[in-house]
Every structure is written in structure tokens, then in C-alpha cells.
Design an enzyme around this catalytic site. Structure first.
Site, PDB file in Angstrom:
ATOM      1  N   ARG A  70       0.785  -1.242   0.000  1.00 34.45           N
ATOM      2  CA  ARG A  70       0.000   0.000   0.000  1.00 34.45           C
ATOM      3  C   ARG A  70       0.813   1.286   0.000  1.00 34.45           C
ATOM      4  O   ARG A  70       0.237   2.360  -0.175  1.00 34.45           O
ATOM      5  CB  ARG A  70      -0.969  -0.006   1.180  1.00 34.45           C
ATOM      6  CG  ARG A  70      -2.129  -0.977   1.021  1.00 34.45           C
ATOM      7  CD  ARG A  70      -3.073  -0.894   2.208  1.00 34.45           C
ATOM      8  NE  ARG A  70      -2.623  -1.741   3.317  1.00 34.45           N
ATOM      9  CZ  ARG A  70      -3.149  -1.663   4.545  1.00 34.45           C
ATOM     10  NH1 ARG A  70      -4.068  -0.768   4.822  1.00 34.45           N
ATOM     11  NH2 ARG A  70      -2.722  -2.480   5.489  1.00 34.45           N
ATOM     12  N   TRP A 234       2.156  -5.617  -8.811  1.00 32.54           N
ATOM     13  CA  TRP A 234       3.110  -6.656  -9.196  1.00 32.54           C
ATOM     14  C   TRP A 234       3.136  -7.686  -8.084  1.00 32.54           C
ATOM     15  O   TRP A 234       2.573  -7.487  -7.013  1.00 32.54           O
ATOM     16  CB  TRP A 234       4.509  -6.078  -9.451  1.00 32.54           C
ATOM     17  CG  TRP A 234       5.002  -5.128  -8.417  1.00 32.54           C
ATOM     18  CD1 TRP A 234       5.585  -5.439  -7.216  1.00 32.54           C
ATOM     19  CD2 TRP A 234       4.935  -3.695  -8.481  1.00 32.54           C
ATOM     20  NE1 TRP A 234       5.868  -4.284  -6.528  1.00 32.54           N
ATOM     21  CE2 TRP A 234       5.508  -3.204  -7.285  1.00 32.54           C
ATOM     22  CE3 TRP A 234       4.448  -2.774  -9.429  1.00 32.54           C
ATOM     23  CZ2 TRP A 234       5.598  -1.839  -7.004  1.00 32.54           C
ATOM     24  CZ3 TRP A 234       4.533  -1.416  -9.148  1.00 32.54           C
ATOM     25  CH2 TRP A 234       5.108  -0.974  -7.952  1.00 32.54           C
ATOM     26  N   GLU A 239       4.532 -15.085  -3.054  1.00 33.25           N
ATOM     27  CA  GLU A 239       3.217 -15.523  -3.530  1.00 33.25           C
ATOM     28  C   GLU A 239       3.376 -16.691  -4.511  1.00 33.25           C
ATOM     29  O   GLU A 239       2.586 -17.640  -4.509  1.00 33.25           O
ATOM     30  CB  GLU A 239       2.491 -14.385  -4.233  1.00 33.25           C
ATOM     31  CG  GLU A 239       2.173 -13.184  -3.358  1.00 33.25           C
ATOM     32  CD  GLU A 239       1.424 -12.144  -4.131  1.00 33.25           C
ATOM     33  OE1 GLU A 239       0.215 -12.317  -4.360  1.00 33.25           O
ATOM     34  OE2 GLU A 239       2.030 -11.122  -4.517  1.00 33.25           O
TER      35      GLU A 239
HETATM   36  C1  HEM Z   1       2.004  -2.640  -6.364  1.00 36.30           C
HETATM   37  C2  HEM Z   1       2.360  -3.823  -5.869  1.00 36.30           C
HETATM   38  C3  HEM Z   1       1.501  -4.633  -4.926  1.00 36.30           C
HETATM   39  C4  HEM Z   1       1.981  -5.641  -4.155  1.00 36.30           C
HETATM   40  C5  HEM Z   1       3.436  -6.134  -4.086  1.00 36.30           C
HETATM   41  C6  HEM Z   1       0.858  -6.181  -3.422  1.00 36.30           C
HETATM   42  C7  HEM Z   1       0.966  -7.278  -2.567  1.00 36.30           C
HETATM   43  C8  HEM Z   1      -0.126  -7.948  -2.054  1.00 36.30           C
HETATM   44  C9  HEM Z   1      -0.060  -9.254  -1.439  1.00 36.30           C
HETATM   45  C10 HEM Z   1       1.213 -10.114  -1.275  1.00 36.30           C
HETATM   46  C11 HEM Z   1      -1.315  -9.575  -1.047  1.00 36.30           C
HETATM   47  C12 HEM Z   1      -1.760 -10.878  -0.357  1.00 36.30           C
HETATM   48  C13 HEM Z   1      -2.239 -11.788  -1.484  1.00 36.30           C
HETATM   49  C14 HEM Z   1      -2.398 -13.229  -1.018  1.00 36.30           C
HETATM   50  O1  HEM Z   1      -1.827 -13.563   0.053  1.00 36.30           O
HETATM   51  O2  HEM Z   1      -3.049 -13.995  -1.733  1.00 36.30           O
HETATM   52  C15 HEM Z   1      -2.177  -8.459  -1.405  1.00 36.30           C
HETATM   53  C16 HEM Z   1      -3.530  -8.428  -1.147  1.00 36.30           C
HETATM   54  C17 HEM Z   1      -4.370  -7.441  -1.639  1.00 36.30           C
HETATM   55  N1  HEM Z   1      -4.006  -6.352  -2.402  1.00 36.30           N
HETATM   56 FE1  HEM Z   1      -2.115  -5.740  -2.836  1.00 36.30          FE
HETATM   57  N2  HEM Z   1      -0.281  -5.483  -3.710  1.00 36.30           N
HETATM   58  C18 HEM Z   1       0.061  -4.537  -4.656  1.00 36.30           C
HETATM   59  C19 HEM Z   1      -0.823  -3.656  -5.277  1.00 36.30           C
HETATM   60  C20 HEM Z   1      -2.202  -3.647  -5.088  1.00 36.30           C
HETATM   61  C21 HEM Z   1      -3.118  -2.835  -5.856  1.00 36.30           C
HETATM   62  C22 HEM Z   1      -2.732  -1.913  -7.019  1.00 36.30           C
HETATM   63  C23 HEM Z   1      -4.362  -3.070  -5.354  1.00 36.30           C
HETATM   64  C24 HEM Z   1      -5.686  -2.486  -5.765  1.00 36.30           C
HETATM   65  C25 HEM Z   1      -5.809  -1.306  -6.416  1.00 36.30           C
HETATM   66  C26 HEM Z   1      -4.214  -4.045  -4.274  1.00 36.30           C
HETATM   67  C27 HEM Z   1      -5.265  -4.540  -3.511  1.00 36.30           C
HETATM   68  C28 HEM Z   1      -5.162  -5.665  -2.705  1.00 36.30           C
HETATM   69  C29 HEM Z   1      -6.309  -6.337  -2.098  1.00 36.30           C
HETATM   70  C30 HEM Z   1      -7.771  -5.897  -2.193  1.00 36.30           C
HETATM   71  C31 HEM Z   1      -5.811  -7.458  -1.419  1.00 36.30           C
HETATM   72  C32 HEM Z   1      -6.627  -8.499  -0.614  1.00 36.30           C
HETATM   73  C33 HEM Z   1      -7.156  -9.552  -1.580  1.00 36.30           C
HETATM   74  C34 HEM Z   1      -8.050 -10.583  -0.907  1.00 36.30           C
HETATM   75  O3  HEM Z   1      -8.656 -10.233   0.150  1.00 36.30           O
HETATM   76  O4  HEM Z   1      -8.150 -11.723  -1.440  1.00 36.30           O
HETATM   77  N3  HEM Z   1      -2.892  -4.366  -4.123  1.00 36.30           N
HETATM   78  N4  HEM Z   1      -1.427  -7.477  -2.014  1.00 36.30           N
HETATM   79  N1  LIG Z   2       0.461  -9.099  -5.822  1.00 43.07           N
HETATM   80  C1  LIG Z   2      -0.854  -9.303  -5.782  1.00 43.07           C
HETATM   81  N2  LIG Z   2      -1.321 -10.319  -5.082  1.00 43.07           N
HETATM   82  C2  LIG Z   2      -2.641 -10.578  -4.802  1.00 43.07           C
HETATM   83  C3  LIG Z   2      -3.506  -9.560  -4.390  1.00 43.07           C
HETATM   84  C4  LIG Z   2      -4.838  -9.871  -4.100  1.00 43.07           C
HETATM   85  C5  LIG Z   2      -5.294 -11.194  -4.204  1.00 43.07           C
HETATM   86  C6  LIG Z   2      -4.410 -12.185  -4.625  1.00 43.07           C
HETATM   87  C7  LIG Z   2      -4.886 -13.583  -4.781  1.00 43.07           C
HETATM   88  O1  LIG Z   2      -5.745 -13.877  -3.719  1.00 43.07           O
HETATM   89  C8  LIG Z   2      -6.188 -15.217  -3.758  1.00 43.07           C
HETATM   90  C9  LIG Z   2      -7.315 -15.377  -2.803  1.00 43.07           C
HETATM   91  C10 LIG Z   2      -6.630 -15.591  -1.463  1.00 43.07           C
HETATM   92  N3  LIG Z   2      -5.226 -15.887  -1.757  1.00 43.07           N
HETATM   93  C11 LIG Z   2      -5.097 -16.092  -3.216  1.00 43.07           C
HETATM   94  C12 LIG Z   2      -3.100 -11.899  -4.911  1.00 43.07           C
HETATM   95  C13 LIG Z   2      -1.770  -8.397  -6.492  1.00 43.07           C
HETATM   96  C14 LIG Z   2      -2.822  -8.696  -7.328  1.00 43.07           C
HETATM   97  C15 LIG Z   2      -3.481  -7.537  -7.806  1.00 43.07           C
HETATM   98  C16 LIG Z   2      -2.934  -6.380  -7.332  1.00 43.07           C
HETATM   99  S1  LIG Z   2      -1.613  -6.726  -6.361  1.00 43.07           S
END
Ligand code: HEM
Ligand SMILES: N/C(=N/c1cccc(CO[C@@H]2CCNC2)c1)c1cccs1
Length: 359
Positions: A70, A234, A239
Site C-alpha cells: 500500500r 506486481w 506468492e
Molecule cells: C504494487 C504492488 C503490490 C503488491 C506487491 C501487493 C501485494 C499484495 C499481497 C502479497 C497480497 C496478499 C495476497 C495473497 O496472500 O493472496 C495483497 C492483497 C491485496 N491487495 Fe495488494 N499489492 C500490490 C498492489 C495492489 C493494488 C494496485 C491493489 C488495488 C488497487 C491491491 C489490492 C489488494 C487487495 C484488495 C488485497 C486483498 C485480496 C483478498 O482479500 O483476497 N494491491 N497485495
Molecule cells: N500481488 C498481488 N497479489 C494478490 C492480491 C490480491 C489477491 C491475490 C490472490 O488472492 C487469492 C485469494 C486468497 N489468496 C489467493 C493476490 C496483487 C494482485 C493484484 C494487485 S496486487
């Protein structure tokens, strides 16, 4: 009626935040609130300006408690496709998103926003994919996480090559239930073959796609639900290396990696799984770097998140987070995140899962 009042309440709360954080004049805010109130009274909904939409999407990212990425919340490219309802045009906008976000490996955080859910609850556009790029799952090969969706695609007439890494088609629907599916042009698909800087990993035949684009979450801004709003950032290396390749109900590669490394897999105490995990994650980081595709390691990502905590503190904003998701799945206690609690309150705007019965 109460839905109208709910939208109005959320709209006013969002507009106060939007005008305050952008240091816009109070009189303009009040005029905008009056106009929005009238529009909601007449139509039970209202239309965001592009600036409100763009800032709302950034706020939703900033409020995503499970996201470690974030720090860069204010750098999000927004494609406004709220007037796009024709299925062919939607499909082309999705191809454009993939191409723009990939940017030849220098990934750009991007969101494409299609028309919102209407007051009567109908959805002009529905995206059926979990992510725009993802591999098919078959009974004995591919990504098990995609088995159900792969069967759905096959029921539509799609046929995969049955390799472990078949990119699935995009599947979209309109409000009438008309369904369109298309294979993604290979020219816009960027993938990374996995190699290791010291060991020969070629026999594992592993690869992964460059850009994670989540396409099944709902973006809620000021009471408006954008039910088709695919977004990407990215990847963080873990992951791919600690979950997608490592989970036993995903590609389950730790035994193969351990054997390749000549480890004794008969004893837990040898920590063969842990050694295999580290080398697999080293390989992922090495491969993306070699192919010029943006990827962040979990240590750098934690450091960036720490800076995000400080910038939020400086802005006198209360930070919220979900500790269980924020800690990285590899060496979690090496991250400062592991050693502090987080308030998991849900703020809005935000991204939400689709409720089950809506499928
Ligand atoms: C720019 C690089 C970014 C990185 C490295 C990053 C990294 C991550 C990671 C590692 C997770 C956990 C995913 C998982 O464990 O499956 C996550 C969750 C999340 N990210 Fe980010 N993120 C990025 C950008 C964004 C952007 C651009 C958005 C939306 C505009 C975003 C929205 C979210 C949301 C909503 C979740 C929760 C998804 C869920 O509840 O399944 N992220 N992010
Ligand atoms: N790096 C990321 N990783 C994720 C972010 C949000 C969701 C996920 C995949 O979520 C699945 C549902 C729970 N774990 C796997 C991966 C991003 C995806 C889109 C923007 S950043």
C-alpha cells in the site's frame, strides 16, 4: 427508503474525505453534495466524476487491510470504462489492461472500471475469471485452484492444450446472461521461465505469468458498487515461490526441489522443506529479475510497508491492517509486521469479495 439513504450516507462520507484530502474548497464540496443528494433522490444513485472515481479507487487500495503493497497507493492508473457495455468492447478493454499494465515488464499498477451495479441490483457486466491471467487446472496436471473454472470454460467449448501452464480464456457476461469467451492473444502475455542462479532447475519445467490482475472483487466507493473493476500491482516473490509452487494443493513442488538439491526428505528435522522453499524463492526472484519483470522480495516489501505506516502516521491517519495476511509466508518473523498488532477495522472505500449467493 433505506437503500437510498444508505447510498446518500456513504456518498456524503466519501465526498467529505475526497474534498478534505484534496484540499478543495468547502463551498464546492457543499454544492457537490447538494447535487448528489438531488441525483440520488431522483435516480436512487449518482455518477462519480472521473476525479472522484480515480481517488476513490486509490482510497480503496489504501484501505485494503490485507495488502502489504500500500505504500504506492497514490500511484494507480485508472481506465474509466463506465460507458462500456458491449461485450466485444469489454473484452478489448481487458486485453488493453493486460498490455498496459505489463508495459514490457516494467509493471504499472492499473485498474479498469466498468459500469456499476444498478439500484435494482442488476450488473451490466460480470467477469467470471478470478484473475485475468491464470493457468488451467485439470484432473492430473495444471493449477488445482483453477479446476472448477477450467471445467466451466470447457463447458463453453474452450479446449486447453493440457500442459501444466495453459493460460485460461477470459469469460465475461452481460446483464442478459449472454456469455463471451476469448483466448488472450499470446502477444500480450508475458511469462517468466524459472531458473536458479546456482542449481539447474530446468528439469522442474516451471514458469509463471508476469502480472497478477484480480478480476473478481467489488470496488465500493461512496455507496456505489463497481462489480467489474479488475486491478493489478506486481507480485511479491513469496506468492509464487512459497504458495503457488509450494502448497500441496497447488503445484506441490517442494519434494521435487528437495530431490534436485539432493536433500534427505525422510526426516522433518533435516528441514528439507525449508531449504527447498528458500531455494525455490531465490529462483523466482532471480528469474523475474533476469527477464526484466517487476517483482518485490518479501523483505523489501516489509520495509516499504513500514514506510507506509510512517507516512500514514504523519498524515494523521489511523492505519488498519490484517496481521494474518500482512506477514509474509516465508520467514514471517524477520518482518517488523510480525512483531506488532494491527486494527483490522474495515474502512470504505474498499475492495470486497462477491457474496456467494450472487454467483
Ligand atoms: C504494487 C504492488 C503490490 C503488491 C506487491 C501487493 C501485494 C499484495 C499481497 C502479497 C497480497 C496478499 C495476497 C495473497 O496472500 O493472496 C495483497 C492483497 C491485496 N491487495 Fe495488494 N499489492 C500490490 C498492489 C495492489 C493494488 C494496485 C491493489 C488495488 C488497487 C491491491 C489490492 C489488494 C487487495 C484488495 C488485497 C486483498 C485480496 C483478498 O482479500 O483476497 N494491491 N497485495
Ligand atoms: N500481488 C498481488 N497479489 C494478490 C492480491 C490480491 C489477491 C491475490 C490472490 O488472492 C487469492 C485469494 C486468497 N489468496 C489467493 C493476490 C496483487 C494482485 C493484484 C494487485 S496486487
Amino acid at each position: 427508503d433505506d437503500t437510498m439513504n444508505d447510498v446518500l450516507k456513504e456518498a456524503i462520507h466519501f465526498l467529505h474525505t475526497y474534498y478534505e484530502e484534496n484540499k478543495l474548497p468547502i463551498n464546492e464540496r457543499d454544492a457537490r453534495i447538494e447535487a448528489v443528494t438531488k441525483e440520488i433522490e431522483e435516480t436512487k444513485t449518482y455518477t462519480h466524476t472521473f476525479e472522484e472515481l480515480s481517488y476513490g479507487a486509490k482510497l480503496a487500495w489504501r484501505n485494503s487491510n490485507r495488502c502489504i503493497g500500500r505504500l504506492f497507493w497514490n500511484q494507480l492508473h485508472v481506465f474509466d470504462e463506465r460507458d462500456t457495455t458491449n461485450l466485444e468492447d469489454v473484452m478489448n478493454a481487458l486485453f488493453r489492461h493486460i498490455d498496459y499494465a505489463t508495459n514490457d515488464g516494467k509493471i504499472r499498477s492499473t485498474i479498469t472500471i466498468f459500469p456499476a451495479k444498478r439500484p435494482d441490483g442488476t450488473e451490466p457486466i460480470r467477469l467470471r475469471n478470478h484473475q485475468l491471467l491464470r493457468y488451467a487446472g485439470y484432473d492430473t496436471t495444471g493449477d488445482p485452484a483453477s479446476r472448477t473454472f477450467t471445467k466451466f470454460c470447457e463447458s463453453l467449448g474452450w479446449q486447453g492444450a493440457k500442459t501444466p501452464f495453459d493460460i485460461l480464456p477470459l469469460v465475461i457476461e452481460n446483464e442478459h446472461g449472454d456469455c463471451l469467451w476469448r483466448n488472450i492473444p499470446s502477444s500480450i502475455i508475458r511469462e517468466v521461465p524459472i531458473t536458479h542462479p546456482e542449481y539447474d532447475f530446468t528439469s522442474l519445467q516451471l514458469q509463471w505469468y508476469a502480472v497478477p490482475i484480480i478480476s473478481d472483487m467489488i470496488l465500493e466507493i461512496g455507496g456505489i458498487e463497481y462489480t467489474a473493476a479488475p486491478f493489478n500491482g506486481w507480485y511479491m516473490g513469496t506468492e509464487i515461490g512459497a504458495r503457488n509452487f509450494a502448497d500441496t494443493d497447488r503445484y506441490n513442488q517442494l519434494p521435487a526441489v528437495a530431490h534436485l538439491l539432493g536433500l534427505d526428505t525422510s526426516s522433518n528435522r533435516a528441514l528439507w522443506q525449508d531449504r527447498a522453499l528458500v531455494e525455490l524463492n531465490i529462483a523466482v526472484l532471480h528469474s523475474y529479475e533476469q527477464h526484466g519483470v517487476t517483482l518485490v522480495d518479501h523483505h523489501t516489501a516489509s520495509k516499504q510497508f513500514e514506510i507506509f505506516e510512517k507516512t500514514e502516521e504523519k498524515a494523521c491517519r489511523h492505519i488498519t491492517g490484517n496481521w494474518t495476511w500482512l506477514i509474509p509466508p516465508l520467514s514471517p518473523a524477520t518482518s517488523h509486521i510480525f512483531h506488532r498488532p494491527f486494527d483490522n477495522t474495515t474502512l470504505k472505500p474498499n475492495f470486497f469479495y462477491r457474496k456467494k449467493e450472487q454467483t
